[in-house]
Design an enzyme around this catalytic site. Structure first.
Site, PDB file in Angstrom:
ATOM      1  N   SER A 171     -50.474 -67.122 -13.703  1.00  0.00           N
ATOM      2  CA  SER A 171     -49.883 -66.116 -14.579  1.00  0.00           C
ATOM      3  C   SER A 171     -50.990 -65.353 -15.283  1.00  0.00           C
ATOM      4  CB  SER A 171     -48.974 -66.777 -15.622  1.00  0.00           C
ATOM      5  OG  SER A 171     -48.622 -65.862 -16.642  1.00  0.00           O
TER       6      SER A 171
ATOM      7  N   ALA B 165     -51.828 -73.321 -20.587  1.00  0.00           N
ATOM      8  CA  ALA B 165     -52.663 -74.447 -20.161  1.00  0.00           C
ATOM      9  C   ALA B 165     -52.359 -74.839 -18.721  1.00  0.00           C
ATOM     10  CB  ALA B 165     -52.454 -75.644 -21.086  1.00  0.00           C
ATOM     11  N   SER B 166     -51.081 -74.917 -18.391  1.00  0.00           N
ATOM     12  CA  SER B 166     -50.707 -75.305 -17.027  1.00  0.00           C
ATOM     13  C   SER B 166     -51.114 -74.240 -16.018  1.00  0.00           C
ATOM     14  CB  SER B 166     -49.205 -75.572 -16.943  1.00  0.00           C
ATOM     15  OG  SER B 166     -48.437 -74.391 -17.152  1.00  0.00           O
ATOM     16  N   LYS B 167     -50.946 -72.973 -16.379  1.00  0.00           N
ATOM     17  CA  LYS B 167     -51.280 -71.899 -15.448  1.00  0.00           C
ATOM     18  C   LYS B 167     -52.789 -71.734 -15.279  1.00  0.00           C
ATOM     19  CE  LYS B 167     -47.161 -70.736 -14.138  1.00  0.00           C
ATOM     20  NZ  LYS B 167     -46.750 -70.934 -12.732  1.00  0.00           N
TER      21      LYS B 167
ATOM     22  N   TYR C 129     -47.660 -73.625 -21.403  1.00  0.00           N
ATOM     23  CA  TYR C 129     -47.580 -72.635 -20.315  1.00  0.00           C
ATOM     24  C   TYR C 129     -48.955 -72.094 -19.932  1.00  0.00           C
ATOM     25  CZ  TYR C 129     -46.117 -68.779 -17.394  1.00  0.00           C
ATOM     26  OH  TYR C 129     -45.972 -67.925 -16.334  1.00  0.00           O
TER      27      TYR C 129
END
Length: 270
Positions: free
Chosen positions: A164, A179-181, A177
């Protein structure tokens, strides 16, 4: 057609950019295995595509992922394309409602010439952080691990991972969000380096505003505000994103690996 009789696996295939990508691959002749959480959602559009094989599963369930790829192994013995499009921006509906409410507060404050400082870090629970990481990162690792032998058996292949624009810009939002992306980008680069000797490319895509059902959950005025942050002031159609994925998966894109592509209307510029 670029993918005639080639096998592809697409997660998040029931809607949005995952469905658009599945459609683009099917139109180029691919046999597309599409995974999503709901069998009913897969049946609406994805299952109607030529060569479509719907598989309902939880992307965060490693055993379910392994079982899906065992089916591909038994039926084809190889894989040409893996597209990891599945992901969430919130772990459940209540968290999404909180995010939308905070965004509205920020927007309304800006209209008044004021400032609203959202507080997300202190209010994020272990459980919520873990759930988003399991879907957005663990699930992508599970599919990559299961797909690697089949991609090697094919002699060449491509993996495209959805990240993202939030992973490469500073955005105030629940930390799970971005962090995960961002973790997706690290996973992409490692896999790109490891799998290159086998003729397998691995790239990431980091979209900005895309006209999906999730994006349209906010009201029109706030959506216009978000789009206004981009030099190109419109949301992308999911089909546009799919065409970028198609290029990365094809022979035409075979000299790119470990890259992050950001179709974001100019929000992200490198």
């Amino acid at each position: 057609m670029r993918f005639t009789d080639s096998v592809a696996f697409v997660t998040g295939a029931a809607s949005g950019m995952g469905l658009a990508t599945a459609k683009a691959l099917a139109a180029e002749g691919a046999i597309v295995y599409g995974a999503d959480l709901s069998q009913e959602a897969l049946e609406r559009e994805f299952a109607q595509l030529p060569g479509a094989v719907p598989i309902a599963l939880d992307i965060a369930d490693s055993a379910a992922i392994d079982a899906a790829f065992e089916t591909i192994t038994a039926e084809h013995g190889k894989l040409r394309v893996l597209v990891n499009a599945a992901g969430v921006n919130a772990p459940h509906r209540a968290a999404l409602d909180v995010l939308n409410a905070e965004n509205e507060k920020v927007f309304n404050a800006i209209k008044k010439g004021e400032r609203h400082n959202s507080v997300f870090i202190e209010n994020t629970t272990d459980e919520d952080f873990d759930r988003v990481m399991r879907i957005n990162v663990y699930g992508m690792f599970y599919t990559t691990r299961a797909a690697a032998p089949l991609l090697k058996a094919n002699g060449k292949g491509a993996i495209i991972n959805f990240s993202s624009a939030a992973a490469v810009t500073g955005v105030v939002m629940p930390p799970y969000y971005p962090a995960s992306k961002a973790a997706v980008l690290g996973l992409t680069r490692e896999a790109a380096a490891e799998l290159a000797p086998f003729g397998i490319t691995v790239n990431a895509i980091a979209p900005g505003a895309v006209d999906t059902p999730l994006f349209r959950q906010s009201d029109d005025e706030f959506i216009d505000f978000l789009i206004g942050m981009q030099p190109i002031r419109r949301a992308a159609d999911p089909a546009e994103i799919a065409q970028t994925v198609l290029f990365m998966a094809s022979d035409e894109g075979s000299y790119y690996t470990g890259q992050t592509w950001s179709p974001s209307g100019g929000l992200v510029m490198h």
